[in-house]
Design an enzyme around this catalytic site. Structure first.
Site, PDB file in Angstrom:
ATOM      1  N   ASP A   1     -35.063  39.185 -62.910  1.00  8.75           N
ATOM      2  CA  ASP A   1     -33.706  39.694 -63.091  1.00  8.75           C
ATOM      3  C   ASP A   1     -33.002  39.087 -64.305  1.00  8.75           C
ATOM      4  OD1 ASP A   1     -34.687  39.898 -60.398  1.00  8.75           O
ATOM      5  OD2 ASP A   1     -32.743  40.689 -59.806  1.00  8.75           O
TER       6      ASP A   1
ATOM      7  N   GLU B   1     -41.633  48.260 -56.401  1.00  7.85           N
ATOM      8  CA  GLU B   1     -42.305  47.509 -55.323  1.00  7.85           C
ATOM      9  C   GLU B   1     -42.834  48.387 -54.203  1.00  7.85           C
ATOM     10  OE1 GLU B   1     -39.313  44.578 -54.278  1.00  7.85           O
ATOM     11  OE2 GLU B   1     -40.217  43.187 -55.711  1.00  7.85           O
TER      12      GLU B   1
ATOM     13  N   LYS C   1     -39.397  52.888 -55.835  1.00  6.07           N
ATOM     14  CA  LYS C   1     -38.221  52.150 -55.380  1.00  6.07           C
ATOM     15  C   LYS C   1     -37.182  52.057 -56.501  1.00  6.07           C
ATOM     16  CE  LYS C   1     -36.833  47.538 -53.768  1.00  6.07           C
ATOM     17  NZ  LYS C   1     -37.263  46.168 -53.549  1.00  6.07           N
TER      18      LYS C   1
HETATM   19  C1  BGC Z   1     -36.227  44.251 -56.717  1.00  6.61           C
HETATM   20  C2  BGC Z   1     -36.757  43.355 -57.798  1.00  6.61           C
HETATM   21  C3  BGC Z   1     -35.796  42.211 -58.028  1.00  6.61           C
HETATM   22  C4  BGC Z   1     -35.521  41.495 -56.724  1.00  6.61           C
HETATM   23  C5  BGC Z   1     -34.492  40.398 -56.877  1.00  6.61           C
HETATM   24  C6  BGC Z   1     -35.947  43.452 -55.472  1.00  6.61           C
HETATM   25  O1  BGC Z   1     -35.373  44.261 -54.510  1.00  6.61           O
HETATM   26  O2  BGC Z   1     -37.159  45.268 -56.402  1.00  6.61           O
HETATM   27  O3  BGC Z   1     -36.931  44.072 -58.993  1.00  6.61           O
HETATM   28  O4  BGC Z   1     -36.315  41.330 -58.942  1.00  6.61           O
HETATM   29  O5  BGC Z   1     -35.020  42.421 -55.788  1.00  6.61           O
HETATM   30  O6  BGC Z   1     -33.277  40.912 -57.291  1.00  6.61           O
END
Ligand code: BGC
Length: 810
Positions: A359, A497, A618
């Site tokens: 992030d 994901e 997602k």
């Molecule tokens: C997202 C990731 C992100 C993580 C932390 C997840 O829900 O799919 O891309 O890095 O959350 O924010």
């Protein structure tokens, strides 16, 4: 709506946990959720205080397996302040009649206020006003001021002020099956006449946390003599006293605290420091003033001035400021002195256990253009864990540095191996650690930081080494496919994901994931460019130190030209090899059946199905490429890889993936809004406003109360600054190519670029750029197709009509 505050005008217990996260105050060293001082952790409240880098590990047995989790530890609670009026019950907003209720986060001065007028069952009416802050400069200090005014009665109030060490990590329901008891209290003790002291230690990481508090009461400027009684228990310490209140007269109670830990710099022993801090505490008002001054300085650097259409009520500006505020609560200038990264959910709650993810990619750009020194420090968090990343690569049979998907204390992989689906109650394998793209994000971030700040020293002594080791990692994971004469990468997962593997295969991981492969190519190219950016001497030293020979560089060059991408429907970049062969999801059917399908993965798993079977994502994945790279850069990369590129591919890909995503991550809308900014401004603005609402409206239904989504928060600010204002930093130049949406008539921002401070004033008709720091060098600036050299103190104005690059997109 007032655009310098975030406020609520009613009390809704079911919203308290959300508001606590959104009203967190902090200083980058520590932060405290906006929980009411009389509240305890229960269904509606969750007091939480978190320290940057304050982690602890604990083991739990699940389904016959022992799993170890590392948490950002909930520290002892410094807030407790209970009030009991005359012979009544302890004050609790749930048990009185609320005549007036207002909670307000004053963003300009970083003070959280609560004003309540209430009537107790016997008819007594009282006015309560509380203000709290965590000092942005004196990082160890925080304070809570309580003003009490009885409206129609006189009598006594009993005050109970405490430091409470009986806390656990219990803020996230789906983690409750996991051990969350991280603290043991070491000592509690009274200090002088009005001080409390408590020391605790984390069980595994042995981090000592020392807290002290001083509670005093005043009538105007006059201190009131208190006959306080201290109650000492093993894991909490309380101070109790009575005050007399006269109708219409205000009494204020000030609780100031100091927090030190055994990791602090320039200390003898944390307990000693916490106790001695009590002797020099000023009044709350003085702390408020010095805090406000530093915040005003920060706002000078960080604020955006928006000229929105007349129908805007100030909400957009207020939310953007709230986002900037929480960015600074988590990553303030105080982090420059710390070994801390930036947790995806801020210092605002326990979701994702305070871990650090990719992030940063969404967070750093806002910092880079304002206070790049903060980014530098957050990148140093990564540099200090380069050893752990090398070790992880070695253990996987690879070379170079493989950074963890989730990072905590020492850079070990902290991703969980089992994951609870709250919808089905099933624990399922969690393969998210295969998101190897996180290493590329680190490389991208360090390069952006270098380009924006011009910090040659950082690149020479830290950045280059990380970049080279990440390049080496990609070169070692790539395998050569003789038949195709291409390099391939197998066994990874992308940002999306939902896809953790192929439906018909046991082992997790995907092949030739487009975003991963293009990023790997980009990393290899930057690593190969390094000699142009480093002094020869340093380049030679690094090559010697890392044992990089000419043939290794030649291999990187070959791989960077031959990594495999897959395409379908002519020019749609396949998210990974075989994506287009997956089934199409019945989006409408699922929406009708479930309403909110953002977490389609959980829905499908609960149905005994899996998102791996569908062309359903997602979050933005392939589209990340259009988010991170300009058309010209992407063309360069694809051409280098030997694939055709034409700009019309972009809308085709945006449409294809845009209609196949559930936006299950708050990052997703930021990316979509970005990639549509020049093509469909209206849709882009509407995605931007949805992204703005992510946390304040808790659009995921319960996740924000567990911590803000800092990537989306910073990402929305970045949408305004880099996307709509069209600011790009490339080849050590600043490019401006604004594309303001209709709703945004004008935008004024200040930024820093390579040491120079610039003021931009952008409208649909023109761009005015002023270089305001007198002492710096000339900067090279491109606006659309016009180049200019801007000297210190100069202003340049570019008219849209003279500049073909400004032509409005349809
Ligand atoms: C997202 C990731 C992100 C993580 C932390 C997840 O829900 O799919 O891309 O890095 O959350 O924010």
């Amino acid at each position: 709506m007032h655009d310098w505050e975030w406020s609520y005008h009613d009390y809704r217990p079911e919203q308290e946990r959300l508001r606590e996260a959104l009203c967190t105050v902090g200083n980058g060293y520590f932060a405290s959720r906006g929980a009411a001082p009389e509240s305890v952790a229960d269904a509606h409240h969750y007091p939480g205080t978190y320290l940057a880098g304050g982690y602890d590990r604990a083991k739990t047995e699940i389904q016959g397996r022992v799993v170890e989790n590392e948490d950002l530890v909930n520290l002892p609670n410094w807030l407790p302040l209970q009030l009991r009026f005359a012979d009544g019950d302890w004050f609790n907003p749930d048990q009185v009649e609320l005549l007036d209720y207002r909670q307000r986060l004053d963003l300009r001065n970083a003070v959280l206020e609560r004003e309540i007028r209430f009537r107790e069952p016997g008819g007594r009416e009282t006015q309560l006003r509380q203000r709290r802050l965590v000092h942005i400069e004196h990082q160890h200090l925080a304070g809570l001021e309580t003003e009490l005014t009885p409206c129609n009665w006189s009598g006594s109030v009993e005050v109970l002020s405490a430091l409470d060490g009986r806390v656990t990590n219990d803020g996230v329901e789906r983690y409750r099956g996991l051990e969350g008891d991280h603290l043991e209290c070491l000592e509690t003790q009274a200090v002088d006449v009005d001080g409390l002291y408590l020391k605790a230690r984390t069980r595994q990481s042995r981090l000592e946390i020392a807290m002290s508090a001083r509670t005093r009461a005043y009538r105007g400027e006059q201190p009131i003599d208190l006959d306080a009684r201290v109650e000492t228990e093993a894991d909490q310490i309380k101070q109790r006293f009575q005050l007399h209140l006269d109708a219409g007269q205000t009494v204020s109670i000030e609780k100031l605290i100091a927090l030190y830990t055994s990791r602090d710099a320039a200390i003898s022993e944390s307990g000693l420091e916490a106790r001695s801090a009590l002797t020099s505490l000023p009044r709350f008002a003085a702390l408020r003033e010095s805090n406000a001054l530093i915040w005003q300085q920060l706002w000078r650097r960080f604020d955006l001035e928006l000229g929105l259409r007349d129908d805007d009520d100030g909400r957009t500006a207020a939310i953007l400021r709230l986002h900037l505020f929480h960015l600074l609560v988590t990553a303030s200038p105080r982090v420059m002195d710390l070994d801390a990264g930036v947790p995806a959910r801020g210092l605002h709650g326990e979701a994702y256990r305070g871990h650090i993810f990719w992030d940063e990619l969404f967070i750093f750009p806002t910092l880079n253009l304002r206070l790049p020194e903060i980014t530098r420090s957050l990148l140093m968090y990564r540099y200090r864990r380069l050893g752990a990343a090398r070790q992880a690569a070695r253990e996987a049979g690879l070379r170079g540095a493989m950074y963890p998907w989730q990072s905590g204390s020492n850079g070990r992989e902290e991703s969980q191996t089992l994951h609870l689906n709250p919808r089905s109650g099933h624990w399922t394998p969690d393969e998210s650690r295969l998101q190897r793209h996180v290493s590329s994000a680190i490389a991208y971030n360090l390069w952006q930081y270098y380009e924006t700040s011009g910090d040659q020293e950082f690149l020479s002594f830290y950045g280059a080494e990380m970049l080279l080791e990440i390049a080496r990692f990609w070169a070692s994971i790539a395998t050569y496919n003789q038949a195709l004469e291409r390099y391939e990468i197998h066994g990874v997962i992308g940002p999306d994901e939902f896809h953790t593997g192929y439906p018909d295969r046991e082992e997790p991981g995907l092949s030739n994931h487009a975003y991963t492969n293009v990023m790997a190519c980009w990393v290899l190219c930057r690593a190969l460019d390094l000699p142009e950016h480093l002094p020869n001497e340093r380049w030679d030293e690094l090559r010697e130190q890392l044992g990089i020979q000419r043939d290794e560089l030649e291999q990187w060059d070959r791989i960077s030209r031959k990594l495999r991408l897959c395409f379908h429907d002519q020019d749609v970049i396949s998210q990974f090899e075989g994506f287009e062969q997956l089934d199409e999801l019945d989006w409408q059917g699922y929406r009708e059946r479930y309403g909110d399908i953002q977490r389609l993965d959980r829905i499908l798993e609960a149905e005994g199905d899996s998102p791996n079977r569908y062309q359903a994502t997602k979050q933005a994945d392939v589209l990340m490429l259009f988010y991170l790279f300009s058309t010209e850069e992407l063309e360069r990369l694809l051409t280098r890889l030997g694939y055709p590129f034409h700009p019309e591919m972009i809308p085709r890909n945006v449409d294809y993936y845009g209609s196949r995503t559930s936006h299950g991550s708050t990052l997703s809308r930021v990316v979509d809004a970005w990639v549509l900014a020049r093509r469909d401004r209206q849709r882009s603005w509407s995605l931007f406003t949805e992204a703005l609402e992510s946390d304040v409206a808790d659009i995921q239904g319960g996740t924000t109360s567990e911590g803000i989504h800092l990537g989306a928060m910073a990402g929305t600010v970045d949408l305004i600054q880099r996307c709509y204002a069209g600011i790009e930093v490339r080849d050590q130049r600043l490019w401006l190519n604004p594309a303001l949406p209709e709703e945004l008539q004008r935008l004024r921002i200040r930024l820093r670029f390579r040491g120079q401070t610039l003021e931009l004033d952008i409208s649909h008709e023109r761009v005015r750029v002023r270089a305001i720091s007198p002492e710096t060098e000339t900067i090279r600036l491109w606006v659309g197709s016009e180049a200019c050299a801007l000297r210190a103190g100069e202003t340049h104005e570019f008219e849209r009509k003279d500049n073909p690059a400004f032509v409005e997109a349809p």
